[in-house]
Scaffold this motif. Structure first.
Motif, mmCIF file in Angstrom:
data_model
loop_
_atom_site.group_PDB
_atom_site.id
_atom_site.type_symbol
_atom_site.label_atom_id
_atom_site.label_comp_id
_atom_site.label_asym_id
_atom_site.label_seq_id
_atom_site.Cartn_x
_atom_site.Cartn_y
_atom_site.Cartn_z
ATOM 1 N N ARG A 1 3.236 9.995 -7.205
ATOM 2 C CA ARG A 1 4.143 10.319 -8.307
ATOM 3 C C ARG A 1 3.337 10.582 -9.584
ATOM 4 O O ARG A 1 3.600 11.548 -10.317
ATOM 5 N N ASN A 2 2.335 9.731 -9.849
ATOM 6 C CA ASN A 2 1.485 9.926 -11.030
ATOM 7 C C ASN A 2 0.724 11.251 -10.947
ATOM 8 O O ASN A 2 0.602 11.965 -11.940
ATOM 9 N N LYS A 3 0.209 11.555 -9.758
ATOM 10 C CA LYS A 3 -0.527 12.809 -9.554
ATOM 11 C C LYS A 3 0.393 14.012 -9.796
ATOM 12 O O LYS A 3 0.010 14.983 -10.453
ATOM 13 N N LEU B 1 -0.020 16.764 -12.645
ATOM 14 C CA LEU B 1 -0.081 18.198 -12.343
ATOM 15 C C LEU B 1 0.997 18.971 -13.107
ATOM 16 O O LEU B 1 0.749 20.073 -13.605
ATOM 17 N N LEU B 2 2.183 18.382 -13.200
ATOM 18 C CA LEU B 2 3.259 19.038 -13.952
ATOM 19 C C LEU B 2 2.906 19.148 -15.434
ATOM 20 O O LEU B 2 3.130 20.195 -16.056
ATOM 21 N N SER B 3 2.348 18.075 -15.993
ATOM 22 C CA SER B 3 1.986 18.133 -17.415
ATOM 23 C C SER B 3 0.859 19.144 -17.636
ATOM 24 O O SER B 3 0.858 19.876 -18.633
ATOM 25 N N GLU B 4 -0.098 19.222 -16.696
ATOM 26 C CA GLU B 4 -1.157 20.229 -16.794
ATOM 27 C C GLU B 4 -0.574 21.636 -16.700
ATOM 28 O O GLU B 4 -0.983 22.539 -17.433
ATOM 29 N N ALA B 5 0.382 21.811 -15.791
ATOM 30 C CA ALA B 5 1.013 23.122 -15.636
ATOM 31 C C ALA B 5 1.756 23.515 -16.908
ATOM 32 O O ALA B 5 1.680 24.671 -17.350
ATOM 33 N N VAL B 6 2.458 22.560 -17.504
ATOM 34 C CA VAL B 6 3.172 22.842 -18.755
ATOM 35 C C VAL B 6 2.176 23.200 -19.854
ATOM 36 O O VAL B 6 2.378 24.150 -20.616
ATOM 37 N N GLN B 7 1.084 22.445 -19.922
ATOM 38 C CA GLN B 7 0.065 22.709 -20.938
ATOM 39 C C GLN B 7 -0.558 24.094 -20.722
ATOM 40 O O GLN B 7 -0.723 24.863 -21.664
ATOM 41 N N PRO C 1 0.822 -1.218 0.000
ATOM 42 C CA PRO C 1 0.000 0.000 0.000
ATOM 43 C C PRO C 1 0.860 1.275 0.000
ATOM 44 O O PRO C 1 0.512 2.267 -0.642
ATOM 45 N N PHE C 2 1.990 1.201 0.707
ATOM 46 C CA PHE C 2 2.885 2.361 0.729
ATOM 47 C C PHE C 2 3.430 2.632 -0.672
ATOM 48 O O PHE C 2 3.450 3.772 -1.129
ATOM 49 N N ARG C 3 3.870 1.577 -1.359
ATOM 50 C CA ARG C 3 4.367 1.735 -2.734
ATOM 51 C C ARG C 3 3.259 2.230 -3.649
ATOM 52 O O ARG C 3 3.486 3.072 -4.520
ATOM 53 N N LYS C 4 2.052 1.701 -3.454
ATOM 54 C CA LYS C 4 0.920 2.144 -4.271
ATOM 55 C C LYS C 4 0.650 3.628 -4.025
ATOM 56 O O LYS C 4 0.422 4.402 -4.962
ATOM 57 N N THR C 5 0.693 4.049 -2.770
ATOM 58 C CA THR C 5 0.477 5.458 -2.433
ATOM 59 C C THR C 5 1.564 6.330 -3.061
ATOM 60 O O THR C 5 1.275 7.387 -3.629
ATOM 61 N N ILE C 6 2.800 5.886 -2.963
ATOM 62 C CA ILE C 6 3.918 6.637 -3.556
ATOM 63 C C ILE C 6 3.744 6.711 -5.074
ATOM 64 O O ILE C 6 3.943 7.768 -5.684
ATOM 65 N N LYS C 7 3.371 5.576 -5.680
ATOM 66 C CA LYS C 7 3.183 5.544 -7.130
ATOM 67 C C LYS C 7 2.033 6.466 -7.532
ATOM 68 O O LYS C 7 2.149 7.233 -8.503
ATOM 69 N N ASP C 8 0.924 6.414 -6.785
ATOM 70 C CA ASP C 8 -0.205 7.305 -7.072
ATOM 71 C C ASP C 8 0.206 8.771 -6.924
ATOM 72 O O ASP C 8 -0.157 9.620 -7.740
#
Length: 177
Positions: free
Chosen positions: A56-58, A62-68, A47-54
């Motif tokens: 990281r994806n978030k 957000l970074l791709s949205e900011a760039v866009q 669950p910790f890895r899943k949370t970290i992965k989620d």
């Protein structure tokens, strides 16, 4: 089987007994640690890895949205600058056209004013000439009438130089009145 008893196990070299004084106790600890690690990895690590992965994806999202959005903002700024430049060009063209139109209108108004002034001047000159002619005609008529009156008075009286002079002087005095 007793795990915590301090007994010498047969066939186990002495070095192992000195490193691990109680081998069954050690094995129990290792097994408990492995079980604990497996349980914790199942319950906590995944669950910790899943949370970290989620997370990281978030963050990547957000970074791709900011760039866009930054790209869209830059495009909007360029469009606004282009519109501003077009507006400046159009306003300077309107001002220039207005100046030309104003100059044309000014020239037209001045020309019309000169024409009107010339018409008024010509009319005034005609009126003055007519009045002058009229006054000259009246003066001529008056002079002729005066001459006739003087001649009539002279003819009515005896022709005598002194009387003639007296009649002319009286006539001139009567004119002044």
């Amino acid at each position: 089987m007793i795990f915590f008893a301090e007994t010498q196990t047969a066939g186990v070299p002495e070095i192992i007994t000195s490193l691990f004084p109680n081998l069954p106790n050690f094995i129990a600890h290792v097994i408990a640690t492995i079980v604990l690690v497996v349980i914790l990895s199942k319950l906590m690590y995944k669950p910790f890895r899943k949370t970290i992965k989620d997370r990281r994806n978030k963050i990547n999202e957000l970074l791709s949205e900011a760039v866009q959005k930054q790209t869209e903002a830059n495009i909007g700024v360029r469009k606004a600058e282009a519109l501003l430049q077009d507006a400046k060009t159009e306003s300077s063209l309107i001002i220039q056209t207005s100046k030309v139109d104003a100059d044309i209108q000014k020239t037209h108004i001045i020309s019309e004013a000169h024409k009107y002034a010339d018409i008024i001047k010509n009319q005034a000159e005609k009126d003055i000439a007519q009045e002058r002619s009229k006054i000259e005609a009246e003066i001529k008529t008056t002079i002729v009438n005066v001459a006739f009156d003087a001649a009539e008075q002279i003819l009515q009286t005896e022709i005598n130089k002194t009387k003639n002079k007296k009649i002319v002087d009286e006539f001139i005095e009567n004119l002044d009145k």
